[in-house]
Write a protein that holds these residues in place. Sequence first.
Motif, PDB file in Angstrom:
ATOM      1  N   ALA A  24      53.163  -2.915  60.186  1.00  0.00           N
ATOM      2  CA  ALA A  24      51.787  -2.421  60.214  1.00  0.00           C
ATOM      3  C   ALA A  24      50.958  -3.168  59.182  1.00  0.00           C
ATOM      4  N   VAL A  25      49.653  -3.272  59.447  1.00  0.00           N
ATOM      5  CA  VAL A  25      48.710  -3.884  58.521  1.00  0.00           C
ATOM      6  C   VAL A  25      47.493  -2.975  58.445  1.00  0.00           C
ATOM      7  N   GLY A  61      48.983 -10.322  67.075  1.00  0.00           N
ATOM      8  CA  GLY A  61      49.974  -9.636  67.895  1.00  0.00           C
ATOM      9  C   GLY A  61      49.912  -8.127  67.781  1.00  0.00           C
ATOM     10  N   ILE A  62      48.710  -7.593  67.623  1.00  0.00           N
ATOM     11  CA  ILE A  62      48.545  -6.143  67.474  1.00  0.00           C
ATOM     12  C   ILE A  62      48.862  -5.447  68.798  1.00  0.00           C
ATOM     13  N   THR A  63      49.653  -4.388  68.724  1.00  0.00           N
ATOM     14  CA  THR A  63      50.035  -3.667  69.935  1.00  0.00           C
ATOM     15  C   THR A  63      49.540  -2.223  69.948  1.00  0.00           C
ATOM     16  N   ALA A  64      48.951  -1.750  68.836  1.00  0.00           N
ATOM     17  CA  ALA A  64      48.389  -0.402  68.790  1.00  0.00           C
ATOM     18  C   ALA A  64      47.415  -0.328  67.623  1.00  0.00           C
ATOM     19  N   VAL A  65      46.401   0.539  67.746  1.00  0.00           N
ATOM     20  CA  VAL A  65      45.377   0.655  66.709  1.00  0.00           C
ATOM     21  C   VAL A  65      45.175   2.116  66.352  1.00  0.00           C
ATOM     22  N   LEU A  66      45.260   2.406  65.044  1.00  0.00           N
ATOM     23  CA  LEU A  66      44.963   3.732  64.504  1.00  0.00           C
ATOM     24  C   LEU A  66      43.704   3.594  63.662  1.00  0.00           C
ATOM     25  N   ASP A  67      42.643   4.229  64.094  1.00  0.00           N
ATOM     26  CA  ASP A  67      41.324   4.097  63.467  1.00  0.00           C
ATOM     27  C   ASP A  67      41.120   5.256  62.495  1.00  0.00           C
ATOM     28  N   GLN A  88      44.109  -2.339  77.175  1.00  0.00           N
ATOM     29  CA  GLN A  88      45.205  -1.397  77.418  1.00  0.00           C
ATOM     30  C   GLN A  88      46.121  -1.264  76.200  1.00  0.00           C
ATOM     31  N   LEU A  89      45.505  -1.267  75.020  1.00  0.00           N
ATOM     32  CA  LEU A  89      46.238  -1.047  73.774  1.00  0.00           C
ATOM     33  C   LEU A  89      46.156   0.434  73.402  1.00  0.00           C
ATOM     34  N   PRO A  90      47.248   1.056  73.005  1.00  0.00           N
ATOM     35  CA  PRO A  90      47.180   2.440  72.532  1.00  0.00           C
ATOM     36  C   PRO A  90      46.208   2.546  71.353  1.00  0.00           C
ATOM     37  N   TYR A  91      45.345   3.556  71.397  1.00  0.00           N
ATOM     38  CA  TYR A  91      44.316   3.743  70.366  1.00  0.00           C
ATOM     39  C   TYR A  91      44.156   5.225  70.090  1.00  0.00           C
ATOM     40  N   VAL A  92      43.959   5.558  68.804  1.00  0.00           N
ATOM     41  CA  VAL A  92      43.605   6.920  68.437  1.00  0.00           C
ATOM     42  C   VAL A  92      42.698   6.863  67.210  1.00  0.00           C
ATOM     43  N   GLN A  93      41.781   7.804  67.134  1.00  0.00           N
ATOM     44  CA  GLN A  93      40.929   7.937  65.957  1.00  0.00           C
ATOM     45  C   GLN A  93      41.412   9.115  65.121  1.00  0.00           C
ATOM     46  N   PHE A  94      41.606   8.876  63.833  1.00  0.00           N
ATOM     47  CA  PHE A  94      41.797   9.989  62.905  1.00  0.00           C
ATOM     48  C   PHE A  94      40.420  10.428  62.431  1.00  0.00           C
ATOM     49  N   LEU A  95      40.069  11.674  62.681  1.00  0.00           N
ATOM     50  CA  LEU A  95      38.752  12.206  62.314  1.00  0.00           C
ATOM     51  C   LEU A  95      38.953  13.542  61.610  1.00  0.00           C
ATOM     52  N   ARG A  96      38.807  13.529  60.307  1.00  0.00           N
ATOM     53  CA  ARG A  96      39.011  14.774  59.564  1.00  0.00           C
ATOM     54  C   ARG A  96      37.916  15.776  59.906  1.00  0.00           C
ATOM     55  N   PRO A  97      38.235  17.071  59.818  1.00  0.00           N
ATOM     56  CA  PRO A  97      37.234  18.097  60.148  1.00  0.00           C
ATOM     57  C   PRO A  97      36.010  18.000  59.241  1.00  0.00           C
ATOM     58  N   VAL A 230      46.612  14.100  58.963  1.00  0.00           N
ATOM     59  CA  VAL A 230      47.469  12.954  58.669  1.00  0.00           C
ATOM     60  C   VAL A 230      48.771  13.063  59.443  1.00  0.00           C
ATOM     61  N   GLU A 231      49.324  14.277  59.499  1.00  0.00           N
ATOM     62  CA  GLU A 231      50.578  14.465  60.228  1.00  0.00           C
ATOM     63  C   GLU A 231      50.393  14.169  61.716  1.00  0.00           C
ATOM     64  N   GLY A 232      49.238  14.533  62.257  1.00  0.00           N
ATOM     65  CA  GLY A 232      48.963  14.232  63.655  1.00  0.00           C
ATOM     66  C   GLY A 232      48.892  12.739  63.903  1.00  0.00           C
ATOM     67  N   ALA A 233      48.302  12.006  62.968  1.00  0.00           N
ATOM     68  CA  ALA A 233      48.219  10.553  63.099  1.00  0.00           C
ATOM     69  C   ALA A 233      49.603   9.921  63.031  1.00  0.00           C
ATOM     70  N   LEU A 234      50.426  10.395  62.104  1.00  0.00           N
ATOM     71  CA  LEU A 234      51.770   9.853  61.963  1.00  0.00           C
ATOM     72  C   LEU A 234      52.626  10.204  63.183  1.00  0.00           C
ATOM     73  N   GLY A 235      52.407  11.394  63.729  1.00  0.00           N
ATOM     74  CA  GLY A 235      53.127  11.780  64.940  1.00  0.00           C
ATOM     75  C   GLY A 235      52.763  10.886  66.111  1.00  0.00           C
ATOM     76  N   TRP A 236      51.484  10.502  66.190  1.00  0.00           N
ATOM     77  CA  TRP A 236      51.045   9.587  67.254  1.00  0.00           C
ATOM     78  C   TRP A 236      51.759   8.250  67.121  1.00  0.00           C
ATOM     79  N   VAL A 237      51.838   7.743  65.887  1.00  0.00           N
ATOM     80  CA  VAL A 237      52.521   6.468  65.665  1.00  0.00           C
ATOM     81  C   VAL A 237      53.997   6.587  66.048  1.00  0.00           C
ATOM     82  N   GLN A 238      54.624   7.659  65.638  1.00  0.00           N
ATOM     83  CA  GLN A 238      56.050   7.840  65.920  1.00  0.00           C
ATOM     84  C   GLN A 238      56.334   7.902  67.417  1.00  0.00           C
ATOM     85  N   ALA A 239      55.365   8.424  68.168  1.00  0.00           N
ATOM     86  CA  ALA A 239      55.574   8.581  69.611  1.00  0.00           C
ATOM     87  C   ALA A 239      55.363   7.287  70.392  1.00  0.00           C
ATOM     88  N   LEU A 240      54.854   6.261  69.741  1.00  0.00           N
ATOM     89  CA  LEU A 240      54.599   5.004  70.465  1.00  0.00           C
ATOM     90  C   LEU A 240      55.905   4.348  70.908  1.00  0.00           C
TER      91      LEU A 240
END
Length: 240
Positions: A24-25, A61-67, A88-97, A230-240
Amino acid sequence: MTLLLLGGTGEARQIAARLQGQDAVISLAGATRTPEAQPLPTRIGGFGGVSGFKTYLQDAGITAVLDATHPFAHRITARTAEVCHARQLPYVQFLRPGWQPEPGDNWIEILSEQEAAAHIPQGSIVFLGTGRQTLERFANLTGREVICRQIDPPDGPFPFPGGRYLVGRPPFSVADEIALFQKLGVDFLVVKNAGGAPSRTKLTAARQLGISVLMIARPPQGDWPIVDTVEGALGWVQAL
């Protein structure tokens, strides 16, 4: 998998720390001159628009993006989501409440910086906790004393009459903010609804001092996946 983490928030750094050892970068926009060291390999600076971003994704060579950019970086988020969808790259936004008012708060929600002038009387002392990037949007606050806090020392004069910079690097405690607001004689606090516990101290200080707050509402979100922890974001990464 090679993950691109778009950072710039405290939560992005927390996510980066949990991703150490993975492919990851983290990318920072370079909004501050001396950004805090990150737990992942780091790139700093813009991508050069849509074409530059596409080129970077391909070359790296990016294969997924966490914003995990700032909640008000909506142009970056919309561009990123659009490009990832097209590729068609997996993408998710982390948006705190966002922040919600508490008993004793005196908040007025506004939709843009320009609306602030309609709620702030002439002669008032206005503290801007909105950063320097949108400072020029407050140019209609003539007849008020405007104080803009920013992390880096200014590299030029204040963009309109009646204003001045105040340099300060967070975090700030509630006691720090109370002492500062009292020293400055602040009548109005203007902030963006960025959310997050560390930045809420200025709102707590305003409540305790009876200072009115103009709360700039968040821009509308698009139709893309969002996680708010944060846990939701990490869970998304783990599920890739």
